[in-house]
Motif scaffolding. Structure first.
Motif, PDB file in Angstrom:
ATOM      1  N   GLN A 158      -1.927   3.349  -8.418  1.00  0.00           N
ATOM      2  CA  GLN A 158      -0.795   3.049  -7.538  1.00  0.00           C
ATOM      3  C   GLN A 158       0.027   1.884  -8.090  1.00  0.00           C
ATOM      4  O   GLN A 158      -0.481   1.055  -8.859  1.00  0.00           O
ATOM      5  CB  GLN A 158      -1.285   2.751  -6.118  1.00  0.00           C
ATOM      6  N   ARG A 167      -6.055  -5.304  -3.444  1.00  0.00           N
ATOM      7  CA  ARG A 167      -7.307  -4.774  -2.879  1.00  0.00           C
ATOM      8  C   ARG A 167      -7.053  -3.595  -1.948  1.00  0.00           C
ATOM      9  O   ARG A 167      -7.949  -2.829  -1.640  1.00  0.00           O
ATOM     10  CB  ARG A 167      -8.056  -5.880  -2.127  1.00  0.00           C
ATOM     11  N   GLU A 168      -5.805  -3.496  -1.476  1.00  0.00           N
ATOM     12  CA  GLU A 168      -5.474  -2.413  -0.542  1.00  0.00           C
ATOM     13  C   GLU A 168      -4.994  -1.158  -1.274  1.00  0.00           C
ATOM     14  O   GLU A 168      -4.700  -0.148  -0.650  1.00  0.00           O
ATOM     15  CB  GLU A 168      -4.371  -2.881   0.414  1.00  0.00           C
ATOM     16  N   LEU A 169      -4.874  -1.260  -2.568  1.00  0.00           N
ATOM     17  CA  LEU A 169      -4.340  -0.130  -3.350  1.00  0.00           C
ATOM     18  C   LEU A 169      -5.430   0.586  -4.131  1.00  0.00           C
ATOM     19  O   LEU A 169      -6.489   0.016  -4.408  1.00  0.00           O
ATOM     20  CB  LEU A 169      -3.266  -0.643  -4.314  1.00  0.00           C
ATOM     21  N   GLU A 170      -5.121   1.839  -4.478  1.00  0.00           N
ATOM     22  CA  GLU A 170      -6.064   2.625  -5.267  1.00  0.00           C
ATOM     23  C   GLU A 170      -5.612   2.683  -6.717  1.00  0.00           C
ATOM     24  O   GLU A 170      -4.449   2.397  -7.027  1.00  0.00           O
ATOM     25  CB  GLU A 170      -6.152   4.039  -4.685  1.00  0.00           C
ATOM     26  N   SER A 171      -6.529   3.090  -7.546  1.00  0.00           N
ATOM     27  CA  SER A 171      -6.236   3.168  -8.976  1.00  0.00           C
ATOM     28  C   SER A 171      -5.004   4.043  -9.240  1.00  0.00           C
ATOM     29  O   SER A 171      -4.872   5.134  -8.680  1.00  0.00           O
ATOM     30  CB  SER A 171      -7.456   3.739  -9.707  1.00  0.00           C
TER      31      SER A 171
END
Lengths: 83, 136
Positions: free
Chosen positions: A40, A34-38
């Motif tokens: 990554q 949830r802390e990462l972006e597409s």
């Protein structure tokens, strides 16, 4: 990806869940993603052998790209790209 | 998914928590209906104290079970429920009758994880509408 390619990956997040049994690593992965972006990259470290099957299946189901697993001494490194 | 959680046995609460957390990791909407023995386990003065919860099957193995969980660093059953609520749309409802059996008249008698006290009609409606049902 082959093992050499996996070893050379620079991950955006490493989740160390080696201390906990199933379903701890999966829950840790779910929270971390949830802390990462597409796009990554994330690796999950787990000493729980069930996780080696669990996380790839979960990643595939949620649309993330499972990249592969490296088996280290006593634990696994599981790699995925966030959708 | 709907879980009818009848049991207040600490091993079954742990198993229910594992399933619930797994479902939450999968982004499933889950409604948990806490029935009879389960309602006692969610009382404020019971939930966090393993000494107040027995093991229905093989009660003589309770200490071994708890020791193994600790060794494996498995979180206590309540934390699985907390984690599941954090990760997904998980609601926990106590059956009104079950609550009264153990002196739990108000939602405030139960731990904060409990969303509300409901009647059997709501349990049945949830079962009718849900695609997966578990009775634990």
């Amino acid at each position: 990806m082959d093992q050499e390619e996996l070893k050379n990956l620079k991950v955006d997040k490493s989740v160390d869940a080696r201390a906990v049994a199933c379903p701890g690593p999966l829950l840790a992965a779910k929270k971390a993603v949830r802390e990462l972006e597409s796009g990554q990259l994330m690796e999950v470290l787990s000493a729980d052998s069930a996780t080696k099957r669990d996380i790839p299946k979960w990643a595939q189901k949620k649309g993330h790209e499972y990249l592969g697993t490296i088996e280290e001494s006593g634990f696994f490194r599981i790699y995925m790209k966030v959708k | 998914m709907t879980i009818a959680l009848f049991s207040g046995s600490i091993d079954k609460l742990t198993g229910a928590g594992v399933l619930l957390a797994g479902a939450a990791a999968d982004d499933m909407d889950v409604e948990v209906y806490v029935l009879i023995q389960g309602a006692r386990a969610f009382l404020k003065d019971v939930a966090g104290d393993p000494a107040k919860l027995e093991m229905a099957e093989n009660p003589h193995l309770k200490e071994e079970f708890l020791a193994s969980l600790e060794k494996l660093k498995v979180m206590p059953w309540i934390e699985f429920f907390e984690t599941a609520k954090e990760l997904a749309n998980v609601k926990i409802y106590v059956c009104g009758l079950a609550g009264k059996i153990w002196g739990g008249e108000e939602v405030s008698d139960f731990i904060d994880l409990v969303d509300d006290i409901v009647g059997i009609g709501e349990v049945i409606t949830s079962l009718e509408e849900s695609d997966i049902h578990l009775f634990i």
